[in-house]
Design a protein around this motif. Structure first.
Motif, mmCIF file in Angstrom:
data_model
loop_
_atom_site.group_PDB
_atom_site.id
_atom_site.type_symbol
_atom_site.label_atom_id
_atom_site.label_comp_id
_atom_site.label_asym_id
_atom_site.label_seq_id
_atom_site.Cartn_x
_atom_site.Cartn_y
_atom_site.Cartn_z
ATOM 1 N N ALA A 1 -33.819 50.550 -17.849
ATOM 2 C CA ALA A 1 -32.476 49.997 -17.722
ATOM 3 C C ALA A 1 -32.147 49.835 -16.246
ATOM 4 O O ALA A 1 -32.572 50.614 -15.413
ATOM 5 N N GLU A 2 -31.352 48.822 -15.958
ATOM 6 C CA GLU A 2 -30.935 48.590 -14.587
ATOM 7 C C GLU A 2 -29.858 49.602 -14.191
ATOM 8 O O GLU A 2 -29.096 50.071 -15.018
ATOM 9 N N ASP A 3 -29.821 49.899 -12.901
ATOM 10 C CA ASP A 3 -28.788 50.807 -12.410
ATOM 11 C C ASP A 3 -27.425 50.148 -12.521
ATOM 12 O O ASP A 3 -27.275 48.955 -12.317
ATOM 13 N N VAL A 4 -26.438 50.946 -12.828
ATOM 14 C CA VAL A 4 -25.072 50.462 -12.894
ATOM 15 C C VAL A 4 -24.497 50.517 -11.482
ATOM 16 O O VAL A 4 -24.673 51.475 -10.758
ATOM 17 N N SER A 5 -23.807 49.470 -11.093
ATOM 18 C CA SER A 5 -23.205 49.426 -9.767
ATOM 19 C C SER A 5 -21.694 49.352 -9.882
ATOM 20 O O SER A 5 -21.163 48.686 -10.757
ATOM 21 N N ASP A 6 -21.020 50.033 -8.991
ATOM 22 C CA ASP A 6 -19.562 49.971 -8.977
ATOM 23 C C ASP A 6 -19.069 49.256 -7.721
ATOM 24 O O ASP A 6 -17.968 49.472 -7.268
ATOM 25 N N ARG A 7 -19.896 48.383 -7.208
ATOM 26 C CA ARG A 7 -19.553 47.688 -5.967
ATOM 27 C C ARG A 7 -19.580 46.175 -6.167
ATOM 28 O O ARG A 7 -20.497 45.638 -6.774
ATOM 29 N N ALA A 8 -18.565 45.523 -5.649
ATOM 30 C CA ALA A 8 -18.506 44.065 -5.656
ATOM 31 C C ALA A 8 -18.134 43.613 -4.253
ATOM 32 O O ALA A 8 -17.374 44.287 -3.557
ATOM 33 N N GLU A 9 -18.674 42.490 -3.844
ATOM 34 C CA GLU A 9 -18.381 41.979 -2.517
ATOM 35 C C GLU A 9 -17.939 40.524 -2.608
ATOM 36 O O GLU A 9 -18.401 39.785 -3.457
ATOM 37 N N SER A 10 -17.049 40.155 -1.725
ATOM 38 C CA SER A 10 -16.587 38.771 -1.612
ATOM 39 C C SER A 10 -16.608 38.405 -0.143
ATOM 40 O O SER A 10 -16.239 39.211 0.708
ATOM 41 N N LEU A 11 -17.022 37.192 0.133
ATOM 42 C CA LEU A 11 -17.005 36.697 1.505
ATOM 43 C C LEU A 11 -16.000 35.567 1.606
ATOM 44 O O LEU A 11 -15.993 34.648 0.797
ATOM 45 N N PHE A 12 -15.142 35.636 2.590
ATOM 46 C CA PHE A 12 -14.161 34.597 2.862
ATOM 47 C C PHE A 12 -14.404 34.102 4.274
ATOM 48 O O PHE A 12 -14.720 34.881 5.164
ATOM 49 N N ARG A 13 -14.220 32.825 4.465
ATOM 50 C CA ARG A 13 -14.381 32.252 5.795
ATOM 51 C C ARG A 13 -13.077 31.593 6.216
ATOM 52 O O ARG A 13 -12.489 30.809 5.462
ATOM 53 N N PHE A 14 -12.631 31.920 7.420
ATOM 54 C CA PHE A 14 -11.416 31.358 7.985
ATOM 55 C C PHE A 14 -11.758 30.723 9.322
ATOM 56 O O PHE A 14 -12.583 31.250 10.069
ATOM 57 N N PRO A 15 -11.117 29.605 9.657
ATOM 58 C CA PRO A 15 -11.436 28.928 10.915
ATOM 59 C C PRO A 15 -11.003 29.705 12.155
ATOM 60 O O PRO A 15 -11.515 29.466 13.246
ATOM 61 N N SER A 16 -10.069 30.655 11.973
ATOM 62 C CA SER A 16 -9.589 31.420 13.119
ATOM 63 C C SER A 16 -8.920 32.703 12.630
ATOM 64 O O SER A 16 -8.587 32.836 11.448
ATOM 65 N N LEU A 17 -8.701 33.609 13.561
ATOM 66 C CA LEU A 17 -7.974 34.836 13.221
ATOM 67 C C LEU A 17 -6.542 34.504 12.808
ATOM 68 O O LEU A 17 -6.001 35.108 11.879
ATOM 69 N N ALA A 18 -5.952 33.516 13.457
ATOM 70 C CA ALA A 18 -4.589 33.102 13.099
ATOM 71 C C ALA A 18 -4.534 32.607 11.646
ATOM 72 O O ALA A 18 -3.579 32.908 10.922
ATOM 73 N N ALA A 19 -5.556 31.855 11.222
ATOM 74 C CA ALA A 19 -5.596 31.373 9.834
ATOM 75 C C ALA A 19 -5.715 32.542 8.860
ATOM 76 O O ALA A 19 -5.084 32.554 7.801
ATOM 77 N N TYR A 20 -6.511 33.544 9.210
ATOM 78 C CA TYR A 20 -6.645 34.736 8.364
ATOM 79 C C TYR A 20 -5.299 35.471 8.277
ATOM 80 O O TYR A 20 -4.872 35.874 7.194
ATOM 81 N N GLU A 21 -4.645 35.620 9.417
ATOM 82 C CA GLU A 21 -3.357 36.314 9.425
ATOM 83 C C GLU A 21 -2.317 35.567 8.599
ATOM 84 O O GLU A 21 -1.506 36.187 7.904
ATOM 85 N N GLN A 22 -2.359 34.248 8.624
ATOM 86 C CA GLN A 22 -1.449 33.459 7.795
ATOM 87 C C GLN A 22 -1.746 33.693 6.311
ATOM 88 O O GLN A 22 -0.839 33.854 5.502
ATOM 89 N N TYR A 23 -3.020 33.717 5.946
ATOM 90 C CA TYR A 23 -3.443 34.009 4.569
ATOM 91 C C TYR A 23 -2.909 35.374 4.128
ATOM 92 O O TYR A 23 -2.406 35.520 3.016
ATOM 93 N N ARG A 24 -2.986 36.351 5.000
ATOM 94 C CA ARG A 24 -2.550 37.707 4.659
ATOM 95 C C ARG A 24 -1.042 37.774 4.399
ATOM 96 O O ARG A 24 -0.585 38.659 3.683
#
Length: 62
Positions: A1-24
């Motif tokens: 049997a495969e190991d069970v994982s409790d981890r998920a990852e997502s990658l997001f790309r923003f053109p700038s830190l300002a764009a990320y801060e606006q998203y937040r």
């Protein structure tokens, strides 16, 4: 049997830190974010949350 994982990852790309801060700014105010928070809280599916900031190694477009 495969190991069970409790981890998920997502990658997001923003053109700038300002764009990320606006998203937040949408957290807690935009209906989609509020609904996602409710699902997360009611289901208990998130045990821990971490953010890591990375930079691309290759130039944009590769």
């Amino acid at each position: 049997a495969e190991d069970v994982s409790d981890r998920a990852e997502s990658l997001f790309r923003f053109p700038s830190l300002a764009a990320y801060e606006q998203y937040r700014t949408l957290f807690g105010t935009h209906p989609d974010f509020i609904a996602a928070d409710r699902i997360r809280d009611e289901s208990g599916c998130v045990l821990r949350y971490e953010r890591t900031f990375m930079r691309p190694l290759l130039p944009q477009g590769h």
